[in-house]
Write a protein that holds these residues in place. Structure first.
Motif, PDB file in Angstrom:
ATOM      1  N   VAL A   4     -14.565  -9.864  -4.637  1.00 38.15           N
ATOM      2  CA  VAL A   4     -13.775  -9.220  -5.687  1.00 38.15           C
ATOM      3  C   VAL A   4     -13.025  -8.015  -5.153  1.00 38.15           C
ATOM      4  O   VAL A   4     -11.835  -7.828  -5.446  1.00 38.15           O
ATOM      5  CB  VAL A   4     -14.686  -8.815  -6.867  1.00 38.15           C
ATOM      6  N   ASN A   5     -13.663  -7.209  -4.350  1.00 36.87           N
ATOM      7  CA  ASN A   5     -13.007  -6.009  -3.822  1.00 36.87           C
ATOM      8  C   ASN A   5     -11.811  -6.335  -2.944  1.00 36.87           C
ATOM      9  O   ASN A   5     -10.844  -5.569  -2.899  1.00 36.87           O
ATOM     10  CB  ASN A   5     -14.002  -5.157  -3.039  1.00 36.87           C
ATOM     11  N   TYR A   8      -9.020  -7.063  -5.370  1.00 29.09           N
ATOM     12  CA  TYR A   8      -8.598  -5.820  -6.008  1.00 29.09           C
ATOM     13  C   TYR A   8      -7.785  -4.958  -5.041  1.00 29.09           C
ATOM     14  O   TYR A   8      -6.758  -4.376  -5.425  1.00 29.09           O
ATOM     15  CB  TYR A   8      -9.807  -5.044  -6.517  1.00 29.09           C
ATOM     16  N   PHE A  28     -10.239  -2.101 -11.705  1.00 23.50           N
ATOM     17  CA  PHE A  28     -11.406  -2.995 -11.653  1.00 23.50           C
ATOM     18  C   PHE A  28     -12.368  -2.506 -12.728  1.00 23.50           C
ATOM     19  O   PHE A  28     -13.001  -1.471 -12.573  1.00 23.50           O
ATOM     20  CB  PHE A  28     -12.008  -2.928 -10.246  1.00 23.50           C
ATOM     21  N   GLY A  33     -18.155  -5.705  -7.218  1.00 22.98           N
ATOM     22  CA  GLY A  33     -17.100  -5.747  -6.212  1.00 22.98           C
ATOM     23  C   GLY A  33     -17.453  -6.568  -4.993  1.00 22.98           C
ATOM     24  O   GLY A  33     -16.567  -7.057  -4.278  1.00 22.98           O
ATOM     25  N   LEU A  61     -13.962 -14.573 -11.426  1.00 20.90           N
ATOM     26  CA  LEU A  61     -13.070 -13.427 -11.639  1.00 20.90           C
ATOM     27  C   LEU A  61     -11.984 -13.798 -12.633  1.00 20.90           C
ATOM     28  O   LEU A  61     -11.457 -14.909 -12.598  1.00 20.90           O
ATOM     29  CB  LEU A  61     -12.430 -13.015 -10.308  1.00 20.90           C
ATOM     30  N   VAL A  63      -8.293 -12.069 -13.685  1.00 17.70           N
ATOM     31  CA  VAL A  63      -7.279 -11.040 -13.459  1.00 17.70           C
ATOM     32  C   VAL A  63      -6.346 -11.084 -14.662  1.00 17.70           C
ATOM     33  O   VAL A  63      -5.749 -12.123 -14.958  1.00 17.70           O
ATOM     34  CB  VAL A  63      -6.483 -11.280 -12.166  1.00 17.70           C
ATOM     35  N   SER A  95     -16.238 -11.118 -13.036  1.00 15.53           N
ATOM     36  CA  SER A  95     -15.642  -9.786 -12.922  1.00 15.53           C
ATOM     37  C   SER A  95     -14.265  -9.763 -13.595  1.00 15.53           C
ATOM     38  O   SER A  95     -13.650 -10.812 -13.824  1.00 15.53           O
ATOM     39  CB  SER A  95     -15.500  -9.394 -11.451  1.00 15.53           C
ATOM     40  N   ILE A  97     -10.468  -7.702 -13.432  1.00 13.24           N
ATOM     41  CA  ILE A  97      -9.488  -6.756 -12.885  1.00 13.24           C
ATOM     42  C   ILE A  97      -8.281  -6.785 -13.806  1.00 13.24           C
ATOM     43  O   ILE A  97      -7.756  -7.861 -14.126  1.00 13.24           O
ATOM     44  CB  ILE A  97      -9.067  -7.140 -11.454  1.00 13.24           C
TER      45      ILE A  97
END
Length: 266
Positions: A4-5, A8, A28, A33, A61, A63, A95, A97
């Motif tokens: 994830v990081n 991001y 985020f 992450g 994830l 977005v 996650s 973002i």
């Protein structure tokens, strides 16, 4: 394997979060992450249906453009809209973002995508929005030019078709359409600026009554093309940027999230 990081960090390069406006909450917002990402879902908003779609896709994830959390989240329960979404994301290990006004402002972001969708060439920015890392001026909204002038009678169905809008609200200022100003989402406050910069037409959304009155008195064409329709144009652009950068991640565009407001014509 991308985490994830990583995603991001890349998004923060193309639309730095530091560009966001003061009221905003981009970045985020939910998740781990360090979690590996094999599938990601792209959508304008994180709705209940979009979360269910992500779960069905087994995505790690989401977005989105609009932030999942705007105001301080004082609690997260199933009794409030934001809370139940945060809980659902946590339950399924997804996650989130959210790249909002920073993506409106960034080069290649929402407003450039909107101009491209309308087939116009960007010639400048509309409203000052700070300074970029390299010292260049940032702007929210864009000014552009169509290849050939159109009448409003021609331009209205053209806009509806290119933005997949189920209806438009507008004022015909009596001018041919050639020099455009656009602002994806709620940009009615930029109307006078568009007129002052010599634009004959302004395309935006969430237009209030007084803005239509002002457009008529200023003699400028004004089109409200719906918030979703003027901003969702950036989602395929994000996919086109992310997919080659992370070839081992499958980036899917939401198939369940559409224009919410319907138009009734008696």
């Amino acid at each position: 394997m991308a985490i994830v990081n990583d995603i991001y960090t890349f998004l923060n390069e193309i639309a730095p979060v530091r560009y966001q406006m003061d009221f905003d909450n981009a970045g985020f917002l939910v998740g781990d992450g360090g979690a590996a990402v094999k599938k990601a879902l792209l959508a304008l908003d994180i709705t209940d249906d979009v979360i269910a779609e992500a779960v069905e896709l087994r995505a790690q994830l989401i977005v989105s453009h609009h932030p999942l959390i705007f105001t301080p989240l004082r609690h997260a329960t199933t009794d409030d809209l934001a809370g139940r979404k945060v809980l659902a994301l946590a339950r399924y290990g997804i996650s989130a973002i959210c790249m909002h006004t920073n993506l409106d402002i960034a080069d290649g972001g929402v407003n450039d995508a909107l101009m491209a969708a309308l087939g116009a060439e960007v010639t400048g920015g509309l409203e000052p929005a700070g300074t970029a890392i390299d010292g260049s001026a940032l702007t929210c909204g864009r000014i552009g030019k169509l290849p050939e002038p159109m009448t409003m009678a021609e331009f209205l169905p053209y806009v509806a078709g290119h933005l997949h809008a189920n209806g438009l609200r507008y004022v015909d200022g009596g001018l041919p359409v050639e020099r455009l100003a656009v602002c994806g989402g709620s940009g009615g406050n930029m109307l006078e600026l568009a007129a002052a910069k010599g634009c004959d037409t302004f395309v935006t959304a969430d237009v209030k009554y007084d803005r239509f009155l002002a457009a008529k008195e200023l003699g400028i064409n004004l089109i409200d093309a719906d918030h979703f329709c003027t901003e969702n144009v950036v989602i395929p652009v994000l996919q086109a940027k992310l997919q080659p950068r992370f070839p081992n991640v499958a980036f899917a565009i939401s198939q369940v999230h559409h224009q919410t407001a319907q138009t009734y014509c008696p």
